[in-house]
Design an enzyme around this catalytic site. Structure first.
Site, short mmCIF file in Angstrom:
data_model
loop_
_atom_site.label_atom_id
_atom_site.label_comp_id
_atom_site.label_asym_id
_atom_site.label_seq_id
_atom_site.Cartn_x
_atom_site.Cartn_y
_atom_site.Cartn_z
N LYS A 133 0.82 -1.22 0.00
CA LYS A 133 0.00 0.00 0.00
C LYS A 133 0.86 1.27 0.00
CE LYS A 133 -0.81 0.35 5.00
NZ LYS A 133 -1.83 0.52 6.03
N ASP A 134 2.17 1.14 0.29
CA ASP A 134 3.07 2.30 0.24
C ASP A 134 3.63 2.54 -1.15
OD1 ASP A 134 2.81 2.73 2.97
OD2 ASP A 134 4.57 1.53 3.48
N ARG A 185 -8.46 8.00 4.06
CA ARG A 185 -9.37 6.94 3.57
C ARG A 185 -10.19 6.37 4.72
NH1 ARG A 185 -9.17 1.81 4.28
NH2 ARG A 185 -7.08 1.95 5.17
N ARG A 186 -9.52 6.07 5.83
CA ARG A 186 -10.24 5.52 6.97
C ARG A 186 -11.18 6.55 7.59
NH1 ARG A 186 -4.63 3.07 9.02
NH2 ARG A 186 -4.70 1.05 7.99
N ARG A 215 0.25 9.73 14.17
CA ARG A 215 1.35 9.13 13.43
C ARG A 215 2.19 8.29 14.37
NH1 ARG A 215 3.63 11.61 9.11
NH2 ARG A 215 4.76 9.64 8.97
N ARG A 239 1.07 4.15 18.45
CA ARG A 239 -0.31 4.56 18.18
C ARG A 239 -1.29 3.88 19.15
NH1 ARG A 239 -1.10 4.11 11.75
NH2 ARG A 239 0.92 3.06 11.72
N CYS A 243 -1.07 7.44 -2.24
CA CYS A 243 -1.54 6.53 -1.19
C CYS A 243 -2.12 7.29 0.00
CB CYS A 243 -0.41 5.61 -0.74
SG CYS A 243 1.07 6.46 -0.16
#
Length: 320
Positions: free
Chosen positions: A92-93, A140-141, A158, A164, A251
């Site tokens: 995804k990166d 996106r989330r 981050r 996190r 992304c």
């Protein structure tokens, strides 16, 4: 080259230096050692840690850092310069377009592609109280969660997975949203409170999959990686990445795509692809699902349908 050729080589593997990156790189190397031994090849592996721009800038949300390839560019340069022989990325990166001379040599079998919630009280999305504070690094989330729970207070966080999760206690969040794949690879599945279904939150392009990048002209590495590749995962990810490329999205914009294999016959895989583009505030949510056998054509078709419905305007407004 046949598998009986005598091959001896030290293979340098480039990776980011986070605990997750090193863990998944170690898992890939273990599998490559197994393949090498089974073929009678004498390959040994070294890890080279590389710091990327995305790793250096931790006080700004990813969507504001800008640019594509935040977590891969320095690693790709090391590949081009011959300092490393292959690189392990979270798929995804990876930007849609790879630098000239580089290619994705393998897509290993995907792990859980879904997003997940880690909540202070346990339970899933429906258990969060009105106005709950939810941390995520992803537009996106956040846009998809706002769409189903507009009362939630989505805030940017981050850092690595562990830091996190700690923000639940240290910064008063009610929940954080992470990729289930990272927790799975770290052996931390027990920390997951609930998975977020893909009909609520379409995953990121390539989420749960790895991309093993190499030089196009390195025949030995390409042969080795070919034996690591999972054709089902590769087909699904190709469809998702074709969707991303057609939208010209980075992304860090509210784009999601998730493909699964419905069936297989002598002509290949029948894929089902769901694509999503949403506005950052969650008010506008465009989704389309189609089936097809050509991964690239399927990705383009889903993207073009969303573009016809206004996806290009949404992305233009946020600089996607």
């Amino acid at each position: 080259m046949s598998s009986t050729d005598n091959k001896s080589r030290v293979i340098v593997v480039g990776t980011r230096q986070s605990a997750l990156a090193l863990t998944q790189t170690g898992q890939v190397i273990d599998e490559l050692k197994r393949i090498s031994d089974s073929q009678g090849w004498d390959y040994t592996f070294e890890i080279r840690k590389i710091v990327t721009k995305g790793d250096r800038i931790l006080d700004v949300t990813l969507s504001k850092v800008g640019g594509k390839g935040l977590f891969v560019k320095e690693i790709e340069q090391a590949l081009l310069d011959g300092e490393i022989d292959l690189a392990v990325h979270s798929m995804k990166d990876m930007p849609y377009e790879l630098p000239e001379g580089l290619m994705n040599g393998a897509t290993p079998k995907r792990v859980n592609p879904l997003d997940c919630l880690i909540t202070k009280a346990g339970g899933g999305l429906e258990s969060l109280p009105e106005g709950a504070r939810v941390g995520t690094s992803s537009l996106r989330r956040s846009c998809q969660l706002k769409n189903v729970r507009p009362d939630l207070q989505l805030e940017s966080i981050r850092g690595n997975i562990d830091s996190r999760i700690r923000k639940l206690e240290t910064e008063g969040f009610d929940a954080v949203v992470l990729a289930a794949a990272g927790l799975t690879r770290m052996g931390w599945e027990d920390r997951i409170s609930a998975l977020v279904p893909d009909d609520v939150c379409v995953p990121a392009v390539g989420q749960g999959a790895l991309g093993i990048e190499c030089r196009e002209n390195d025949a030995q590495i390409r042969e080795l990686l070919g034996l690591l590749n999972d054709s089902e995962t590769e087909a699904a990810v190709r469809a998702e990445r074709s969707f991303l490329g057609t939208l010209h999205g980075g992304c860090q914009v509210p784009i999601g795509a998730y493909a699964t294999v419905v069936s297989k016959d002598e002509d290949g895989y029948l894929l089902e692809l769901t694509g999503m583009v949403g506005s950052p505030d969650g008010v506008t949510m465009l989704k389309e699902m189609k089936r097809g056998k050509d991964p690239e054509a399927l990705g383009r078709s889903v993207a073009e349908t969303l573009i016809a419905g206004g996806a290009d305007r949404i992305l233009a407004e946020i600089g996607g």
